[in-house]
Design an enzyme around this catalytic site. Structure first.
Site, mmCIF file in Angstrom:
data_model
loop_
_atom_site.group_PDB
_atom_site.id
_atom_site.type_symbol
_atom_site.label_atom_id
_atom_site.label_comp_id
_atom_site.label_asym_id
_atom_site.label_seq_id
_atom_site.Cartn_x
_atom_site.Cartn_y
_atom_site.Cartn_z
ATOM 1 N N ASP A 96 0.807 -1.219 0.000
ATOM 2 C CA ASP A 96 0.000 0.000 0.000
ATOM 3 C C ASP A 96 0.839 1.267 0.000
ATOM 4 O OD1 ASP A 96 -2.162 -1.641 0.069
ATOM 5 O OD2 ASP A 96 -2.492 -1.452 2.228
ATOM 6 N N ARG A 100 0.257 5.601 15.863
ATOM 7 C CA ARG A 100 0.101 6.493 14.697
ATOM 8 C C ARG A 100 0.517 7.934 14.947
ATOM 9 N NH1 ARG A 100 0.742 2.603 11.469
ATOM 10 N NH2 ARG A 100 -1.089 1.539 10.703
ATOM 11 N N ASP A 113 -6.832 5.338 10.475
ATOM 12 C CA ASP A 113 -5.485 5.893 10.461
ATOM 13 C C ASP A 113 -5.375 7.222 9.716
ATOM 14 O OD1 ASP A 113 -4.432 3.968 12.106
ATOM 15 O OD2 ASP A 113 -3.978 2.604 10.466
ATOM 16 N N SER A 118 -4.581 -8.278 6.455
ATOM 17 C CA SER A 118 -3.875 -7.024 6.643
ATOM 18 C C SER A 118 -3.438 -6.963 8.104
ATOM 19 C CB SER A 118 -4.812 -5.872 6.288
ATOM 20 O OG SER A 118 -4.293 -4.694 6.806
HETATM 21 N N1 ARG Z 1 -8.575 -1.406 14.389
HETATM 22 C C1 ARG Z 1 -7.344 -1.010 14.897
HETATM 23 C C2 ARG Z 1 -7.209 0.484 14.955
HETATM 24 O O1 ARG Z 1 -7.928 1.166 14.306
HETATM 25 C C3 ARG Z 1 -6.168 -1.647 14.199
HETATM 26 C C4 ARG Z 1 -6.031 -1.424 12.745
HETATM 27 C C5 ARG Z 1 -4.768 -2.020 12.259
HETATM 28 N N2 ARG Z 1 -4.678 -2.130 10.829
HETATM 29 C C6 ARG Z 1 -4.527 -3.286 10.166
HETATM 30 N N3 ARG Z 1 -4.423 -3.213 8.886
HETATM 31 N N4 ARG Z 1 -4.510 -4.431 10.744
HETATM 32 O O2 ARG Z 1 -6.377 0.984 15.651
#
Ligand code: ARG
Length: 388
Positions: free
Chosen positions: A13, A91, A120, A169
């Protein structure tokens, strides 16, 4: 010359974002930044970053991640709908490091590889937009399907992982490993064993329980089995030990920032152990009213953390209250690890409000005549209401 700095994980990505930034947004120079928050595939990211971008940076932020994000999360019993907040905590730090490099590189713009569906994008932009640089989100702008992305990657010699071998993912850092997508998007589909990497299946964990001792000072873990350890090493070690006992798996439906409900699987042995131990210690040292009020504060803290709003003044306000309560959260907790469970079996603290003398069945210290008087008035308003 137009220069952009991209937060780069090394995955497909963010890799396709590099040529996209050149071709669709006319940047002359694309700088990539990979921030080390304890994820495993750093070398790979560095190799690809150096190959595809004009300049690559790898920034080790593990200590900062632990001290400025994970430790505050422990103090706040950080939990959003059952999620211990790993990705959410990392993040803002990744975004801040990207901004630092952008200033250093005198770049015109910042970029991230998020789509329009997830959390994110908001977490990155809450930080990116504290600068006056342009913010670019190529994948959200172009809204390509997986197939289109793969085709574009192939055309630009970007290696494409075999989709069959990597149908999920994954996002990983010191605090949690998250697995989503593919078949897991059906909430009726039970997670197959193969998605897990940090934890053994609880059923296959050792038949003998293991008891570990976690030492806390002012709300943060400082020692394991009596040995002082730095935060990064302590968390890594607990991920190993807990993982061997199958501790710290969660499968939840999570409310994303946009309101979408998402199915999420996580592994987080250290987080489960430390949060369980910390909560128990708080229960011994804080007053009943502190505990009750702090639950509300913790819940709002976790919500802001999940939303990436760590620069909101309220976040600092809540953190100040939380820090004040943690001044007494010092002591040692024994946690038993056994077939997927982490259970507190003993605790001690120099600041315990617990009084064995007062509570014991064997001692007559409490004036029971006085409590009889208290009991006579107890529930008074209910009797007034019932006109008794
Ligand atoms: N749902 C979690 C969050 O928003 C984790 C997301 C992680 N991303 C992934 N592609 N696994 O913080």
């Amino acid at each position: 010359m137009k220069k952009v700095v991209l937060s780069y994980s090394g995955g497909l990505d963010t890799s396709i974002c590099i040529p996209l930034l050149r071709e669709h947004y006319n940047f002359d120079s694309v700088v990539t930044v990979t921030v080390d928050v304890g994820q495993p595939d750093l070398k790979e990211a560095q190799k690809k970053g150096e190959k595809f971008s004009d300049r690559h940076y790898t920034v080790d932020a593990k200590d900062e991640f632990v001290h400025d994000y994970i430790f505050p999360a422990i103090k706040a019993n950080g939990n959003y709908e059952g999620y211990v907040l790993g990705t959410a905590l990392a993040r803002p730090l990744i975004a801040k490091k990207t901004v630092e490099i952008a200033h250093k590189e005198k770049a015109n713009a910042l970029a991230h590889g998020c789509t329009g569906k997830g959390n994110d994008q908001f977490r990155f932009e809450a930080v990116f937009r504290t600068t006056n640089l342009d913010v670019i989100a190529p994948r959200r702008d172009l809204n390509l399907t997986r197939e289109e992305e793969i085709e574009y990657a192939r055309a630009h010699d970007i290696p494409v992982p075999v989709t069959k071998a990597k149908p999920w993912s994954v996002d990983e850092n010191l605090w949690s490993r998250s697995i989503e997508g593919g078949k897991l998007e059906d909430p009726g589909y039970a997670p197959p064993e193969e998605i897990f990497q940090w934890t053994v299946p609880p059923g296959k964990a050792p038949n003998n329980p293991e008891i570990i001792r976690v030492g806390f000072k002012k709300g943060v873990p400082v020692a394991l089995n009596g040995k002082r350890m730095n935060g990064v090493a302590l968390i890594q070690r607990l991920n190993e030990i807990g993982g061997q006992h199958g501790v710290g798996r969660t499968d939840i439906i999570e409310d994303r920032i946009l309101g979408l409900k998402a199915r999420e699987n996580y592994e987080h042995p250290a987080a489960t152990i430390l949060l369980t131990a910390h909560k128990d210690l708080e229960q011994v040292v804080l007053t009943r009213d502190e505990i009750k009020f702090k639950m509300l504060v913790d819940a709002t803290w976790a919500e802001l953390a999940y939303h990436g709003l760590v620069d909101d003044p309220l976040f600092a306000d809540l953190s100040a209250l939380i820090d004040k309560t943690q001044e007494r959260v010092t002591g040692e907790v024994k946690v038993q690890l056994f077939k997927g469970n982490a259970k507190v079996v003993a605790r001690e603290s120099p600041n315990a409000l617990y009084s064995k003398e007062l509570v014991s069945f064997d001692v007559k210290m409490l004036d029971s005549k006085a409590t009889e008087g208290y009991a006579k008035f107890y529930g008074l308003q209910a009797r007034l209401f019932k006109k008794l």
